[in-house]
Design an enzyme around this catalytic site. Structure first.
Site, PDB file in Angstrom:
ATOM      1  CD  GLN A 120      -9.139   1.473  -3.021  1.00 29.61           C
ATOM      2  OE1 GLN A 120      -8.334   1.158  -3.892  1.00 29.61           O
ATOM      3  NE2 GLN A 120      -9.256   0.796  -1.886  1.00 29.61           N
ATOM      4  CG  HIS A 184      -5.962  -2.180  -5.198  1.00 28.15           C
ATOM      5  ND1 HIS A 184      -5.321  -3.354  -4.898  1.00 28.15           N
ATOM      6  CD2 HIS A 184      -6.593  -1.792  -4.062  1.00 28.15           C
ATOM      7  CE1 HIS A 184      -5.561  -3.676  -3.625  1.00 28.15           C
ATOM      8  NE2 HIS A 184      -6.340  -2.741  -3.094  1.00 28.15           N
ATOM      9  CD  GLU A 279       6.121  -5.567  -0.097  1.00 23.04           C
ATOM     10  OE1 GLU A 279       6.481  -4.998  -1.155  1.00 23.04           O
ATOM     11  OE2 GLU A 279       6.008  -6.790   0.026  1.00 23.04           O
ATOM     12  CE1 TYR A 289      11.838  -3.913  -5.128  1.00 24.06           C
ATOM     13  CE2 TYR A 289      11.351  -3.693  -7.461  1.00 24.06           C
ATOM     14  CZ  TYR A 289      12.198  -3.494  -6.386  1.00 24.06           C
ATOM     15  OH  TYR A 289      13.414  -2.885  -6.575  1.00 24.06           O
ATOM     16  CE1 TYR A 300      -7.005  -5.533   3.950  1.00 21.18           C
ATOM     17  CE2 TYR A 300      -7.427  -6.020   1.643  1.00 21.18           C
ATOM     18  CZ  TYR A 300      -6.863  -5.218   2.612  1.00 21.18           C
ATOM     19  OH  TYR A 300      -6.145  -4.112   2.253  1.00 21.18           O
TER      20      TYR A 300
HETATM   21 CA    CA Z   1       6.633  -7.180  -2.281  1.00 21.25          CA
END
Ligand code: CA
Ligand code: CA
Length: 408
Positions: A120, A184, A279, A289, A300
């Site tokens: 990625q 990520h 989100e 968060y 997954y």
């Molecule tokens: Ca969250």
């Protein structure tokens, strides 16, 4: 160009006439039913408040269509509008190009640092600096190859007068720690009205890295706030706290690839969840968060995340979540003239679900959702608004495209 402008203003006038005096052209569906009808991945979880997921579907009555402006782009990733109406587009393997509104694709801009384009990683987001008119500074994020691995970095440089190269390149931010992985990296970039640069990051996904989203001594899984020159604002929430990195704005994120700052300074971010946990967050200073201790959805492989815990004291609820997921890329707040009923809505690029999600906001809640450009058939990576209010997007494909969505 003049003719095009004229045509655009005619269609806006028609649009206003069709929508009535208040300019509203986005009525709720008669049923008020959500668009999403598939079963959730996490069958036992309940939203924390009404409308936190599966918002009522809304529909734009104005007919619209997309046109392909440019193609042959290799995994385009970030999209940013230059003041002259041309687009900066990154390609993940490491190229940054200028593309005209008519679709002329320039040669890659030279002078960018090397990127690690495995997995990625690569050249990621791009943003035009708040003082571009004076200094021609542009900003970009990328997976930086390092001794022992890689990590996300952010650099800026002066776009040369002819647009062929970047000059006086400075690396403003280097995420730590360095890690040898390919997942990520985040990331997305946005400036607020006061010139602060927000940078969103990922937590690198792998089991040993994931808990660092909760660690204030690591940049992983954080939203970052710095000044445009890379210095650290004194009012950042963790400045002066022992063991905390002072660039951190908020914590507990998984992989954030979209951000939009509202005119009032509110920071909205969109993050990839696992299966059932994408989100939207109103991303506030110093708050947690939740990831990976609190999450919607499942791993997954199907097992619960931290026993399926969706709420905990001291962690923030998402303003909205998707289960099943859309796989969100970039995001913008709509402020254009072409679709007056969309002003103040979030537009979110959906990779897996291949559309642009339009979210109607009321305060800090999502009260309506529409899927735009559902006929694109390609992964939508980033989205932005053009000078006339048309919506522009790039598709993350081997033969990626720059497209324009406009009223017909
Ligand atoms: Ca969250
Ligand atoms: Ca972007």
């Amino acid at each position: 160009m003049r003719l095009l402008t004229l045509a655009a203003s005619v269609s806006v006038a028609t649009l206003f006439a069709a929508c009535g005096a208040n300019g509203q052209n986005a009525a709720p569906l008669p049923s008020g039913a959500p668009l999403e009808t598939r079963p959730a991945n996490a069958a036992g979880q309940q939203p924390a408040f009404d409308g936190q997921t599966r918002a009522p579907g809304v529909r734009t009555e104005t007919p619209m269509a997309h046109t392909v402006v440019a193609s042959g782009l290799e995994h385009p990733w970030g999209l940013a509008l230059l003041p002259d109406g041309r687009w900066l587009v990154t390609e993940r393997p490491g190229r940054l190009r200028i593309i005209t509104a008519a679709g002329a694709v320039n040669e890659p801009i030279t002078g960018l640092p090397t990127v690690d384009a495995r997995g990625q990683g690569g050249l990621l987001d791009v943003a035009v600096g708040p003082t571009f008119a004076r200094d021609r500074l542009i900003y970009w994020s990328y997976a930086e190859p390092r001794e022992g691995g890689n990590a996300t970095a952010v650099a800026r440089g002066r776009l040369s007068d002819d647009g062929s190269r970047v000059e006086s390149v400075q690396v403003l931010f280097r995420a730590l720690p360095t890690y040898d992985g390919v997942l990520h990296f985040g990331s997305s970039l946005a400036f607020d009205g006061a010139g602060h640069l927000f940078i969103t990051l990922g937590e690198r996904s792998d089991a040993p890295m994931r808990p660092q989203a909760q660690d204030l001594g690591s940049h992983m899984g954080k939203t970052i706030r710095i000044r445009a020159d890379g210095s650290i604002p004194a009012d950042n929430p963790f400045v002066g706290r022992a063991g905390a990195l002072p660039e951190i704005w908020s914590l507990g994120h998984r992989n954030v690839q979209g951000i939009a700052v509202a005119p009032d300074g509110a920071v909205w971010t969109v993050e990839h969840g696992t299966r059932g946990g994408d989100e939207i967050n109103l991303d506030r200073s110093g708050l947690n968060y939740g990831w990976p201790e609190v999450a919607y959805g499942v791993e997954y492989r199907g097992s619960p995340i931290n026993q399926g815990l969706t709420a905990r004291e001291g962690t923030e609820q998402p303003a909205y979540y998707w289960d099943p997921v859309i796989a969100p890329g970039g995001m913008t707040l709509y402020d254009g003239a072409m679709f007056p009923g969309w002003r103040g809505n979030l537009l979110v690029a959906a990779l897996k679900e291949k559309h642009i999600a339009r979210l109607v906001l009321e305060g800090d809640r999502v009260v309506g959702e529409e899927r735009l450009m559902t006929d694109i058939g390609e992964r939508v990576r980033d989205v932005a608004v053009g000078p006339d209010g048309a919506v522009w997007a790039i598709t993350d494909e081997q033969n990626g495209k720059l497209v324009r969505l406009a009223a017909r």
